[in-house]
Design a protein around this motif. Structure first.
Motif, PDB file in Angstrom:
ATOM      1  N   LEU A 178      11.744  -2.216  62.780  1.00 10.09           N
ATOM      2  CA  LEU A 178      10.703  -3.170  63.177  1.00 10.09           C
ATOM      3  C   LEU A 178      10.369  -3.063  64.658  1.00 10.09           C
ATOM      4  CD1 LEU A 178      11.624  -6.360  61.092  1.00 10.09           C
ATOM      5  CD2 LEU A 178      10.367  -4.296  60.425  1.00 10.09           C
ATOM      6  N   THR A 179      11.382  -2.933  65.506  1.00 12.27           N
ATOM      7  CA  THR A 179      11.094  -2.766  66.929  1.00 12.27           C
ATOM      8  C   THR A 179      10.413  -1.418  67.176  1.00 12.27           C
ATOM      9  OG1 THR A 179      13.356  -1.951  67.318  1.00 12.27           O
ATOM     10  CG2 THR A 179      12.921  -4.297  67.759  1.00 12.27           C
ATOM     11  N   LEU A 228      12.786  -9.084  76.386  1.00 10.26           N
ATOM     12  CA  LEU A 228      13.189  -7.706  76.137  1.00 10.26           C
ATOM     13  C   LEU A 228      14.696  -7.544  76.294  1.00 10.26           C
ATOM     14  CD1 LEU A 228      11.858  -4.985  75.435  1.00 10.26           C
ATOM     15  CD2 LEU A 228      11.591  -4.586  77.899  1.00 10.26           C
ATOM     16  N   GLU A 229      15.254  -8.216  77.289  1.00  6.35           N
ATOM     17  CA  GLU A 229      16.706  -8.156  77.498  1.00  6.35           C
ATOM     18  C   GLU A 229      17.457  -8.757  76.314  1.00  6.35           C
ATOM     19  OE1 GLU A 229      17.071 -10.060  81.276  1.00  6.35           O
ATOM     20  OE2 GLU A 229      16.635  -8.215  82.417  1.00  6.35           O
ATOM     21  N   ARG A 230      16.886  -9.781  75.693  1.00  2.70           N
ATOM     22  CA  ARG A 230      17.501 -10.359  74.493  1.00  2.70           C
ATOM     23  C   ARG A 230      17.563  -9.334  73.364  1.00  2.70           C
ATOM     24  NH1 ARG A 230      14.707 -15.348  72.138  1.00  2.70           N
ATOM     25  NH2 ARG A 230      16.376 -15.082  70.611  1.00  2.70           N
ATOM     26  N   LEU A 231      16.499  -8.559  73.222  1.00  3.59           N
ATOM     27  CA  LEU A 231      16.481  -7.522  72.183  1.00  3.59           C
ATOM     28  C   LEU A 231      17.542  -6.458  72.449  1.00  3.59           C
ATOM     29  CD1 LEU A 231      12.629  -6.989  71.677  1.00  3.59           C
ATOM     30  CD2 LEU A 231      14.181  -8.347  70.261  1.00  3.59           C
ATOM     31  N   TYR A 232      17.611  -6.011  73.688  1.00  9.53           N
ATOM     32  CA  TYR A 232      18.605  -4.996  74.038  1.00  9.53           C
ATOM     33  C   TYR A 232      20.023  -5.531  73.846  1.00  9.53           C
ATOM     34  CZ  TYR A 232      15.625  -1.265  75.811  1.00  9.53           C
ATOM     35  OH  TYR A 232      14.730  -0.215  75.905  1.00  9.53           O
ATOM     36  N   ALA A 233      20.234  -6.795  74.247  1.00 10.61           N
ATOM     37  CA  ALA A 233      21.568  -7.396  74.113  1.00 10.61           C
ATOM     38  C   ALA A 233      21.986  -7.466  72.649  1.00 10.61           C
ATOM     39  CB  ALA A 233      21.586  -8.780  74.745  1.00 10.61           C
ATOM     40  N   CYS A 234      21.038  -7.840  71.786  1.00  8.74           N
ATOM     41  CA  CYS A 234      21.338  -7.914  70.348  1.00  8.74           C
ATOM     42  C   CYS A 234      21.752  -6.544  69.813  1.00  8.74           C
ATOM     43  CB  CYS A 234      20.117  -8.427  69.587  1.00  8.74           C
ATOM     44  SG  CYS A 234      20.288  -8.350  67.788  1.00  8.74           S
ATOM     45  N   GLU A 284      13.726 -13.865  64.802  1.00 15.45           N
ATOM     46  CA  GLU A 284      14.501 -14.578  63.777  1.00 15.45           C
ATOM     47  C   GLU A 284      15.574 -13.654  63.208  1.00 15.45           C
ATOM     48  OE1 GLU A 284      12.173 -16.746  60.946  1.00 15.45           O
ATOM     49  OE2 GLU A 284      10.992 -17.743  62.507  1.00 15.45           O
ATOM     50  N   LEU A 285      15.228 -12.386  63.070  1.00 12.40           N
ATOM     51  CA  LEU A 285      16.233 -11.399  62.649  1.00 12.40           C
ATOM     52  C   LEU A 285      17.327 -11.274  63.715  1.00 12.40           C
ATOM     53  CD1 LEU A 285      17.189  -9.120  60.723  1.00 12.40           C
ATOM     54  CD2 LEU A 285      15.709  -7.552  62.043  1.00 12.40           C
ATOM     55  N   VAL A 286      16.954 -11.291  64.983  1.00 19.92           N
ATOM     56  CA  VAL A 286      17.922 -11.215  66.085  1.00 19.92           C
ATOM     57  C   VAL A 286      18.940 -12.351  65.979  1.00 19.92           C
ATOM     58  CG1 VAL A 286      18.165 -11.573  68.585  1.00 19.92           C
ATOM     59  CG2 VAL A 286      16.502  -9.922  67.717  1.00 19.92           C
ATOM     60  N   ARG A 287      18.450 -13.552  65.760  1.00 22.11           N
ATOM     61  CA  ARG A 287      19.344 -14.718  65.661  1.00 22.11           C
ATOM     62  C   ARG A 287      20.363 -14.518  64.541  1.00 22.11           C
ATOM     63  NH1 ARG A 287      18.518 -18.891  62.440  1.00 22.11           N
ATOM     64  NH2 ARG A 287      16.306 -18.386  62.213  1.00 22.11           N
TER      65      ARG A 287
END
Length: 467
Positions: A400-401, A315-321, A371-374
Motif C-alpha cells: 500500500l505504501t 512519515l516518521e510514524r510510517l518508518y517507525a512502524c 489504521e493498518l499501522v495502528r
C-alpha cells in the motif's frame, strides 16, 4: 474506478479503449528553470495514478513531454549567452534529478518538441489543408477557432464569453481574437525550423497534440495536467486534435488543484514559489512527496512550514512502524496467520481500494494505511504474534505504501561494527546483574561511536546516530 472527468464535470467509470490497457498523456514542464513545488504536484499525483492502475492489474502506457523550445527558454539562453538547446538539456537533467528524488517513475516515453518537429509540421499542414488553420503574410499560422463549433467544451465557457474577453495584439493578422498560433514565424536570433510557411517554430499547444497522437493514437484514454492548463492549453489541444483527426481526442481529463501560498496560487510569474530542490535540502524529497499524496489531488494545498513539519512527523510514524515490524519478525516464533489478523488485513486492503477507486482519493487511502499501522504496532508489541502473521502484515504495508510511492528511502541498515556489538553485549550483562552505573557508562561509550541503544519488547534496538 471512478474518476472526475473535467470534460463532463462529473465522476465517471474509467473504461479503457483497449481492455486492461490505459493510455495516459501528461503535460510535462517547460525546461528553463528548476521545478517548483507547484510543478511537483501533477508529477506526483499522476505518478500515484499510474502506480495504482498497475496495482489493480492494468497495463499502463504513460507519455510525458518536455517543452524544450519556448519563449522563456530563449530568454534564459539570451541572458546566459548560450544556445537554447543548452538551457533545455540542463533543465531536463535537473528535472530528472528532482523527479527521481520524489520517487516519480520515468515515463514510458519522454518526447521533446525539438525531436518531434516533423510530426508537428504534419499536423499543422493537415489543419491548413482542411481549412482549420490559415497562414498569414508574416509566416505565422493560426488555428481558426470558428471552424470548431465545440470550442470551449472543456473549460465550460461559451465561445461568446471567450470572444468578449479576447483581444488582438498590434501586428497580429488573426481573423478572430480567439484564433491561436500553431506555427510562429522566427524572430531574429531565435532557433527555427524550415516549414512550408517559412522558418519558425511551433506554437505551444500544437506540440502536445502531435506527440500524444503519435505515441498513443488519435484517441486515447486519459489526459492529465494542472488545473491552470484547462484553458487555453488543453482547450486548444482538443480543438486542433479533433479538427485534424475527426475523432474524439481524450476520453477522460484529470486536473490537479493548485498549491497556494497565502491563498494565492504558487507560480513563477508571481514570484511566490519555492523550488523542489531548496525545500528538499531542508526536509528531504520524501516529505514533499508525502505532502502531495496526503491530500486529494483536486483539493488545494496551502503550503506552509507547519504542513511540512506535520508531513515529516507522519512519515516518521510510517518508518517507525516498518522498523518495529522488522525487529518483531526477527524475534518472533513461527506459526500461522490468525483468522482475525487475516480479516484485518483484508479489511484494510479493501478500505484502501475503495478510497482510491473513488477518484484517486489518496487522503482516505492514507487513512487506511494509518489504521493498518495502528494494528501492526499492536501485533508487533505482542510477543506471541507469529512470524508469518507479522510478515503478512509487512507485505501489505509495503504494497500500500508502494502505491503511494512512499518509504522508498528504506534501506538495509549499515553493518554494525563488532566493537559496538561487543559493548552492547557487555551492557546487557551489566543490566542483568542490575549494575546500572556500568550499563550507563557502556551506553555512553556506544553513543561516542555513533550509535544509540535501547531496550524494546522485541529486544535490543541499535540505531546509527551519525554519518
Amino acid at each position: 474506478m471512478q474518476i472526475y472527468n473535467t470534460l463532463t464535470r462529473k465522476k465517471e467509470e474509467l473504461i479503457p479503449i483497449e481492455p486492461n490497457h490505459v493510455k495516459i498523456y501528461a503535460c510535462g514542464p517547460t525546461v528553463y528553470n528548476y521545478i517548483h513545488i507547484g510543478n511537483a504536484r501533477p508529477i506526483c499525483a499522476f505518478d500515484v495514478l499510474r502506480r495504482y492502475l498497475k496495482f489493480r492489474g492494468y497495463q499502463v502506457t504513460y507519455v510525458q513531454n518536455f517543452t524544450d523550445v519556448d519563449d522563456k527558454i530563449i530568454k534564459k539562453a539570451n541572458e546566459e549567452c548560450v544556445p537554447a538547446s543548452e538551457i533545455a538539456s540542463r533543465y531536463i537533467a535537473e528535472y530528472k534529478t528532482d523527479a527521481h528524488g520524489l520517487n516519480v517513475m520515468d515515463a514510458d516515453v519522454h518526447p521533446t518538441v525539438t525531436n518531434s518537429m516533423d510530426l508537428i509540421i504534419d499536423i499543422v499542414q493537415n489543419l491548413v489543408d482542411t481549412g482549420h488553420a490559415y497562414p498569414t503574410s508574416n509566416g505565422d499560422v493560426y488555428f481558426r477557432t470558428a471552424s470548431f463549433p465545440e470550442y470551449g467544451k472543456l473549460s465550460g465557457q461559451p465561445i461568446e464569453e471567450l470572444q468578449a474577453g479576447a483581444r488582438i495584439e498590434v501586428g497580429d493578422e488573426k481573423e478572430s481574437p480567439l484564433d491561436f498560433a500553431v506555427w510562429k514565424a522566427a524572430k531574429p536570433g531565435e532557433p527555427y525550423w524550415d516549414s512550408p510557411w517559412g522558418k519558425g517554430r511551433p506554437g505551444w499547444h500544437i506540440e502536445c497534440s502531435a506527440m500524444s497522437c503519435h505515441y498513443l493514437g488519435k484517441t486515447f484514454d486519459l489526459h492529465c495536467g494542472g488545473q491552470d492548463l484547462i484553458f487555453p492549453h488543453h482547450e486548444n489541444e482538443i480543438a486542433q486534435s479533433e479538427a485534424a483527426n475527426g475523432v474524439p481526442f481524450a476520453h477522460y481529463w484529470m486536473h490537479n488543484g493548485y498549491i497556494n501560498i497565502g491563498n494565492k496560487k504558487m507560480s513563477k510569474s508571481l514570484g511566490n514559489f519555492f523550488t523542489v530542490r531548496e525545500v528538499a535540502e531542508k526536509y528531504g524529497y520524501e516529505v514533499i512527496r508525502y505532502m502531495m499524496v496526503q491530500a486529494h489531488y483536486r483539493s488545494p494545498i496551502n503550503y506552509c512550514k507547519e504542513l511540512l513539519d506535520a508531513c515529516k512527523a507522519s512519515l516518521e510514524r510510517l518508518y517507525a512502524c516498518r522498523d518495529t515490524l522488522d525487529r518483531a519478525i526477527g524475534a518472533a516464533n513461527s506459526g500461522t496467520v490468525s483468522p482475525e489478523a487475516k480479516e484485518i488485513f483484508d479489511k484494510r486492503r479493501a478500505q484502501f481500494i475503495t478510497a482510491m477507486d473513488d477518484d484517486l482519493n489518496t487522503a482516505d487511502g492514507m487513512t487506511a494505511i494509518f489504521e493498518l499501522v495502528r494494528e501492526l504496532n499492536r501485533m508487533s508489541a505482542d510477543s506471541t504474534t507469529p512470524k508469518e502473521q507479522l510478515e503478512a502484515g509487512a507485505a501489505l504495508f509495503d504494497e500500500l505504501t508502494g502505491v503511494m510511492g512512499l518509504l522508498y528511502n528504506r534501506k538495509a541498515a549499515d553493518a554494525i561494527p563488532s566493537e559496538v556489538l561487543e559493548l552492547v553485549e557487555q551492557r546487557k550483562a551489566a543490566r542483568k546483574v542490575k549494575d546500572f552505573a556500568e550499563a550507563d557508562r557502556l551506553r555512553d561509550a556506544i553513543a561516542a561511536l555513533g550509535y544509540a541503544v535501547r531496550e524494546t519488547r522485541q529486544g535490543t534496538e541499535i540505531t546509527k546516530t551519525t554519518d
